[in-house]
Design a protein around this motif. Sequence first.
Motif, PDB file in Angstrom:
ATOM      1  N   LEU A 157      -8.590  -0.994  -4.220  1.00  8.51           N
ATOM      2  CA  LEU A 157      -8.364   0.089  -5.188  1.00  8.51           C
ATOM      3  C   LEU A 157      -9.162   1.345  -4.859  1.00  8.51           C
ATOM      4  CD1 LEU A 157      -8.404  -2.070  -8.444  1.00  8.51           C
ATOM      5  CD2 LEU A 157      -6.418  -1.265  -7.137  1.00  8.51           C
ATOM      6  N   SER A 158      -9.837   1.349  -3.709  1.00  5.95           N
ATOM      7  CA  SER A 158     -10.617   2.521  -3.309  1.00  5.95           C
ATOM      8  C   SER A 158      -9.728   3.737  -3.070  1.00  5.95           C
ATOM      9  CB  SER A 158     -11.431   2.220  -2.056  1.00  5.95           C
ATOM     10  OG  SER A 158     -10.576   1.967  -0.952  1.00  5.95           O
ATOM     11  N   LEU A 173      -7.658   4.908  -5.207  1.00  3.52           N
ATOM     12  CA  LEU A 173      -7.387   5.582  -6.483  1.00  3.52           C
ATOM     13  C   LEU A 173      -8.236   6.839  -6.648  1.00  3.52           C
ATOM     14  CD1 LEU A 173      -7.285   2.489  -8.868  1.00  3.52           C
ATOM     15  CD2 LEU A 173      -5.352   3.916  -8.159  1.00  3.52           C
ATOM     16  N   PRO A 174      -7.650   7.908  -7.184  1.00  5.13           N
ATOM     17  CA  PRO A 174      -8.454   9.090  -7.463  1.00  5.13           C
ATOM     18  C   PRO A 174      -9.464   8.812  -8.577  1.00  5.13           C
ATOM     19  CG  PRO A 174      -6.161   9.428  -8.152  1.00  5.13           C
ATOM     20  CD  PRO A 174      -6.252   8.066  -7.537  1.00  5.13           C
ATOM     21  N   GLY A 195     -11.885   5.374  -7.371  1.00  3.30           N
ATOM     22  CA  GLY A 195     -11.889   4.642  -6.110  1.00  3.30           C
ATOM     23  C   GLY A 195     -13.203   4.706  -5.355  1.00  3.30           C
ATOM     24  N   GLY A 227      -6.498  -0.255   1.591  1.00  2.00           N
ATOM     25  CA  GLY A 227      -6.158   0.649   0.500  1.00  2.00           C
ATOM     26  C   GLY A 227      -6.047   2.091   0.951  1.00  2.00           C
ATOM     27  N   LYS A 228      -6.983   2.534   1.778  1.00  7.99           N
ATOM     28  CA  LYS A 228      -6.995   3.932   2.217  1.00  7.99           C
ATOM     29  C   LYS A 228      -5.861   4.216   3.198  1.00  7.99           C
ATOM     30  CE  LYS A 228     -11.858   4.428   1.155  1.00  7.99           C
ATOM     31  NZ  LYS A 228     -11.891   5.586   0.300  1.00  7.99           N
ATOM     32  N   ARG A 237      -2.772   4.585   1.138  1.00  5.56           N
ATOM     33  CA  ARG A 237      -2.734   5.883   0.462  1.00  5.56           C
ATOM     34  C   ARG A 237      -2.311   6.987   1.410  1.00  5.56           C
ATOM     35  NH1 ARG A 237      -8.144   8.261  -1.137  1.00  5.56           N
ATOM     36  NH2 ARG A 237      -8.111   9.012   0.975  1.00  5.56           N
TER      37      ARG A 237
END
Length: 163
Positions: A107-108, A110-111, A114, A138-139, A142
């Motif tokens: 979840l890193s 997420l704005p 994260g 995660g990254k 994104r």
Amino acid sequence: MHPWLESLLALLALPRFGLSTLFLVAFVSATLLPLGSEPALFGLLKLNPELFWPAVLVATAGNTLGGMVDWWMGYGVHHVADKWGHSASHVKALEWLRKLGPKACILSFLPVVGDPLCAVAGWLRLPFWPCAGWMLVGKLGRYLVMTTALLEAFPGTLPAAGG
């Protein structure tokens, strides 16, 4: 500057394309400083669309390393946060993170939450390398989704310099 250092920088940074700047922006944006790396990635790809994968991978590497720094900062300030963090919502969030473990680091991306999540993972002393791996997943996700969406939303390339 020594010739060997110049060639090393040229090899690692690819300065004529701006990948070194993208790496730095992605790294800093993953720390707790309010900075977004997506506009830098998007701008670089509008100028150099053939660099899609190198740019996404450089941004992912920089952002993941920044998240790893967040983890270490959290690990280092564990004793300080213990003094003020005993509210009911704080305790519930920590229990949730402990239960989920390193997988929470996916979840890193997420704005807002994260990057602090990476620091909290370190503060909880969750295993470093599994956390780093989940941050990477995660990254990367994104950057792939955001970059593809931006390139689809704003098609076309910029005119060539001097033309």
